[in-house]
Design a protein around this motif. Structure first.
Motif, PDB file in Angstrom:
ATOM      1  N   UNK A 284       0.855  -1.180   0.000  1.00 19.87           N
ATOM      2  CA  UNK A 284       0.000   0.000   0.000  1.00 19.87           C
ATOM      3  C   UNK A 284       0.892   1.231   0.000  1.00 19.87           C
TER       4      UNK A 284
ATOM      5  N   UNK B 241       0.620   4.361   0.062  1.00 17.50           N
ATOM      6  CA  UNK B 241       0.484   5.550   0.907  1.00 17.50           C
ATOM      7  C   UNK B 241       0.676   5.246   2.381  1.00 17.50           C
ATOM      8  N   UNK B 242       0.725   3.967   2.696  1.00 14.79           N
ATOM      9  CA  UNK B 242       0.922   3.615   4.096  1.00 14.79           C
ATOM     10  C   UNK B 242       2.398   3.474   4.390  1.00 14.79           C
ATOM     11  N   UNK B 243       2.738   3.651   5.653  1.00 15.40           N
ATOM     12  CA  UNK B 243       4.137   3.526   6.042  1.00 15.40           C
ATOM     13  C   UNK B 243       4.533   2.061   6.055  1.00 15.40           C
TER      14      UNK B 243
ATOM     15  N   UNK C 257       2.795   0.419   8.939  1.00 11.85           N
ATOM     16  CA  UNK C 257       1.385   0.193   8.726  1.00 11.85           C
ATOM     17  C   UNK C 257       1.107  -0.930   7.741  1.00 11.85           C
TER      18      UNK C 257
ATOM     19  N   UNK D 100       1.616  -3.880   9.714  1.00  7.04           N
ATOM     20  CA  UNK D 100       0.611  -3.978  10.777  1.00  7.04           C
ATOM     21  C   UNK D 100      -0.684  -4.604  10.265  1.00  7.04           C
ATOM     22  N   UNK D 101      -1.051  -4.254   9.052  1.00  9.11           N
ATOM     23  CA  UNK D 101      -2.281  -4.838   8.498  1.00  9.11           C
ATOM     24  C   UNK D 101      -2.194  -6.347   8.522  1.00  9.11           C
ATOM     25  N   UNK D 102      -1.058  -6.865   7.985  1.00 10.32           N
ATOM     26  CA  UNK D 102      -0.942  -8.312   7.909  1.00 10.32           C
ATOM     27  C   UNK D 102      -0.762  -8.946   9.280  1.00 10.32           C
TER      28      UNK D 102
ATOM     29  N   UNK E  45       6.729   6.282   4.068  1.00 16.04           N
ATOM     30  CA  UNK E  45       5.661   5.800   3.199  1.00 16.04           C
ATOM     31  C   UNK E  45       6.248   4.840   2.174  1.00 16.04           C
TER      32      UNK E  45
ATOM     33  N   UNK F  42      -9.258  -5.407  11.078  1.00 19.24           N
ATOM     34  CA  UNK F  42      -7.908  -5.094  10.589  1.00 19.24           C
ATOM     35  C   UNK F  42      -7.986  -4.362   9.251  1.00 19.24           C
TER      36      UNK F  42
ATOM     37  N   UNK G 290      -6.673   4.482   7.563  1.00 18.11           N
ATOM     38  CA  UNK G 290      -5.334   5.063   7.473  1.00 18.11           C
ATOM     39  C   UNK G 290      -5.030   5.468   6.054  1.00 18.11           C
TER      40      UNK G 290
ATOM     41  N   UNK H 199      -4.837   9.488   3.387  1.00 16.90           N
ATOM     42  CA  UNK H 199      -3.714   9.871   2.537  1.00 16.90           C
ATOM     43  C   UNK H 199      -4.057   9.828   1.064  1.00 16.90           C
TER      44      UNK H 199
ATOM     45  N   UNK I 138      -2.727  -5.344  -4.814  1.00 19.70           N
ATOM     46  CA  UNK I 138      -2.728  -5.552  -3.360  1.00 19.70           C
ATOM     47  C   UNK I 138      -3.874  -6.488  -3.002  1.00 19.70           C
TER      48      UNK I 138
END
Lengths: 281, 241, 337
Positions: free
Chosen positions: A89, A91-93, A96, A99-101, A128, B10, B17, B21, B84
């Motif tokens: 993703x 735009x996610x860091x 993050x 963290x999702x997974x 990011x 989740x 989030x 953005x 994704x």
């Protein structure tokens, strides 16, 4: 003996062509197994079959001793998959993304810290994803793929678009993972990579396996008659074919003391592939 | 198919989030609020010229037809485009869990936006409850349509192309219905127009009567129709490419 | 498991005359007969018709009793087996899976019959071979104890035929008793452990036994005379003369031989032994008691199991000719394998 991957008489047909014809291969737990072949040979199709993204037209595809279609959920708990441009993703860091997974697999945050350390992205955890370099992205994707400690890792051309330096980093990581017990199944068209990493390889050409074995065995099997001679004085390497005439030359050199060394030439995997299929990788 | 609340949670967290953005989507969601602020400022003092109800209804419909249906479409198409989605599927996420995450985010954003606009335009709090009820009925249909757009579109670009007629139908026609009898006839078949009628009555303080049944019925039928269309598209195409 | 004794039945133009055989559990019996005749037999076994004379027992019960006590345990596939064309493969099989309350995973059955990746394809878009496998898959879901299968490999492509035969063998090892019927002798020989021929005169076991090998193909050095050899066949009142190389193979039953030339059948009055003698030096090989094959036409030697083999020809209909186990060694010698 039960194999972690067992492909038996696998065939895959698409509308216009037969991508895989009668594929047979077995991978034991703990191995690093490589599928080598030029593009179009059927490597990606094989990975898709093994990860249950495609169903075989005929034959049996077993992972962990069971057909891959039988329990996808438990399959995905135990495997990690890394294919090209596979899903970060942007735009996610970094954190993050992992963290999702971590939450999907119900893994504690401590594991995220651990894996970031392992792949060397601890300092970039707040960056990011879209701002990462190619190599860092690859490391992040690898981190994501092994977050849930899978027994088996599938990699489709893991270092294809990377420079040698970054590729080396990935190789080190993979070797580390394998040492810890992860079985790795990878596809590549880079011979050196296969030679370096894999315990065993299979050559794939036009949907068929033309040869399987471990690198050392294969090189020994396909040993050619070429020998390399180095003479004293100019240290030049002279390549000769093993023949009576060459034998006489060697005698002469030995007698006048100018022979420094004689080596039999081990063919490289690349050459073996060329011999077997008439194609280059 | 498996469905785990934990996993949906989740996914939803990730959605939020990533939403903050995502400039495209963020802008689209803020637009109705911006308009509501703008119009209230311009026309706010002279309540007789342009009643605040009208301002609110305009922004409300903008929100429903542009945001509720578009946003979820774009979110789904984006994940397909960037692969994704495939990674999620290979990690054991089911299609239903994936869609629920998207729906939840879209629903929350839409409703929160509605409430914000409600207060910005100065609507009376006593009507909030009924408002939420009627608008929710229509939001359901809009989100389902958005999900369908997301399933059909291979990329974010094409959601725009496919979504345009949607906007035309649900936003413009009810809006212009007052000025043209033909348009009014068409508008009567849309859920938005009927919701507008019901809301106008509510805001005047009038209770519901049996004359309002056709309007309610149309809205309900739309929910059923879109659900059927969704089931059909899902079985034919699904969220896999 | 299935016992048939002296069965007599006449219906319309079909008749069963003195049919007698026994099938143990897990065995497969082939019958060479017309499809109408086998349909009549099937009806009797399923309890829909009564024998005029004789006895049919399934597990010591009459068909009617058996079907009443154990409904849905007999699998049947006729030559024409209509499917729901508008359903998908997976839809069709999962429907029957639920209907039979089967304890098998239908996907496993699909995998064994190479139908796994056709799940979402509509049945009407499939080939004949694939449709036939779907019929088999459906009946397998019943976990049948007795299985009647008409024309199991007729018109099937090579791979399809192989899959079907393998499935039949697997089911036999699990205890299913098979009754396979075909119009064609070679199909009957290929798929069953034992084969019988049914015709107007009754029921006769087809002998698969080995012929005595002594004195067969000996290296006759001195007999290298090249005589002009033409093989005669009779059509109506004409006599046709065939060049040996035109003949793909010769099939014989009961002393009557048939020449197969370019996919067509021509009866010959010569006996098998005479033909074998005449064609000895033209590269013909006696692969089976009932078959003489032109080796030039042989493309493949197929092993179906430890005991059954066949020769695949590249003739027009791509025939599969049975090869007896004993003949395999001889063939290997001749072909210098």
């Amino acid at each position: 003996m039960s194999y972690i991957i067992d492909l038996e008489n696998v065939q895959k047909n698409f509308q216009k062509k037969t991508a895989l014809k009668n594929l047979n291969a077995k991978v034991a737990e703990g191995e690093i197994f490589g599928f080598l072949g030029p593009s179009g040979a059927g490597k990606t199709t094989t990975i898709k079959l093994l990860t249950s993204q495609l169903l075989p037209s005929a034959g049996s595809v077993k992972v962990f001793g069971k057909e891959v279609y039988s329990n996808k959920k438990s399959l995905y708990q135990q495997i990690g998959v890394l294919s090209d441009n596979s899903g970060l993703y942007d735009r996610l860091s970094v954190w993050d993304n992992l963290a999702l997974y971590a939450r999907l697999f119900e893994i504690p945050d401590s594991r995220i810290t651990e894996i970031l350390d392992k792949v060397g992205l601890t300092e970039s955890q707040k960056t990011e994803a879209r701002k990462l370099s190619k190599g860092m992205k690859q490391r992040l994707m690898l981190a994501r793929a092994v977050l849930h400690r899978p027994r088996l890792l599938f990699l489709d051309e893991p270092t294809a678009a990377l420079d040698p330096g970054t590729a080396l980093e990935i190789h080190k990581l993979l070797l580390k993972l394998n040492k810890e017990g992860t079985t790795i199944f990878l596809t590549t068209h880079n011979m050196e990579e296969a030679d370096k990493l894999c315990h065993r390889v299979a050559f794939l050409n036009d949907g068929e396996i033309v040869e399987t074995g471990n690198s050392a065995e294969l090189k020994l099997k396909y040993i050619t008659d070429d020998i390399t001679v180095i003479l004293k004085g100019n240290n030049e390497k002279i390549h000769l074919k093993n023949s009576p005439e060459t034998g006489r030359k060697l005698m002469d050199w030995m007698n006048n003391g100018s022979l420094l060394s004689v080596h039999t030439m081990e063919p490289s995997l690349e050459k073996i592939f060329l011999m077997l299929t008439g194609r280059e990788l | 198919m498996s469905f785990s609340i934990k996993r949906v949670r989740a996914l939803t967290i990730k959605e939020f989030k990533s939403f903050t953005k995502n400039s495209n989507v963020l802008l689209m969601s803020l637009l109705p609020i911006l308009f509501s602020i703008l119009y209230t400022y311009i026309y706010g003092g002279k309540a007789e010229d342009v009643p605040k109800t009208d301002i609110f209804m305009l922004c409300l419909n903008m929100n429903l037809s542009m945001v509720a249906s578009f946003v979820i479409g774009m979110l789904i198409a984006e994940e397909k485009e960037k692969n994704t989605l495939r990674t999620l599927l290979l990690s054991g996420v089911s299609s239903m869990e994936f869609l629920t995450g998207k729906v939840t985010v879209t629903l929350l954003i839409t409703v929160i936006t509605n409430i914000i606009m409600f207060f910005i335009t100065g609507m009376e709090t006593q009507y909030l409850g009924w408002f939420l009820f009627f608008s929710l009925l229509v939001i359901i249909s809009m989100i389902i349509i958005g999900a369908i757009i997301g399933m059909i579109s291979p990329s974010q670009m094409s959601t725009g192309v496919i979504g345009l007629p949607v906007i035309m139908l649900f936003l413009l026609i009810p809006m212009l219905a007052e000025y043209n009898d033909n348009l009014k006839k068409v508008a009567k078949f849309t859920p938005n127009y009927n919701m507008n009628l019901l809301l106008k009555q509510t805001f005047k303080g009038e209770a519901l009567s049996s004359a309002d049944l056709p309007a309610l019925a149309t809205i309900a039928v739309w929910i059923v129709l879109t659900a059927i269309l969704f089931a059909f598209t899902y079985s034919k195409i699904g969220i896999d490419k | 498991m299935l016992t048939i004794k002296d069965l007599y039945k006449d219906k319309m133009n079909q008749s069963l005359k003195g049919l007698t055989f026994q099938a143990e559990k897990g065995s497969s019996i082939s019958l060479e007969c017309s499809n109408e005749t086998s349909a009549l037999l099937a009806d009797i076994i399923l309890g829909k018709e009564l024998p005029a004379r004789g006895e049919v027992l399934i597990d010591s019960l009459t068909p009617k009793d058996y079907c009443r006590r154990h409904p849905g345990t007999i699998g049947v596939i006729f030559k024409e087996d209509p499917l729901y064309e508008k359903m998908t493969v997976e839809g069709y099989l999962s429907f029957f899976y639920k209907l039979f309350n089967s304890d098998m995973d239908y996907r496993d059955v699909m995998q064994k019959l190479a139908l796994l990746d056709l799940g979402t394809v509509m049945i009407k878009n499939l080939s004949y071979s694939q449709k036939r496998r779907i019929s088999l898959a459906r009946e397998i879901l019943k976990n049948p104890v007795l299985f009647i299968f008409q024309e199991p490999i007729l018109n099937m492509d090579r791979d399809g035929a192989r899959l079907i035969i393998e499935s039949i063998k697997e089911l036999c090892t699990k205890g299913t008793t098979f009754l396979l019927t075909s119009l064609h002798l070679k199909d009957a020989i290929l798929v069953g452990d034992k084969a019988y021929r049914l015709d107007e005169d009754g029921c006769v076991e087809i002998n698969n036994n080995e012929l005595p090998i002594s004195g067969r193909i000996t290296a006759d050095e001195d007999k290298k005379t090249y005589t002009i050899e033409k093989i005669p066949a009779k059509i109506e009142d004409k006599i046709l003369l065939f060049d040996p190389m035109e003949i793909d193979y010769i099939e014989s039953e009961d002393g009557f031989s048939c020449l197969f030339v370019r996919g067509e059948k021509f009866p010959s009055s010569l006996s098998m032994t005479e033909l074998e003698e005449r064609l000895k030096y033209f590269g013909f090989f006696r692969s089976h008691r009932s078959y003489l094959v032109n080796l030039q036409r042989v493309r493949e030697v197929i092993t179906w199991s430890r005991n059954s083999y066949s020769l695949n020809l590249d003739d027009k209909p791509r025939s599969s000719i049975p090869l007896s186990k004993g003949r395999l060694e001889e063939l290997k010698d001749i072909l210098k394998l």
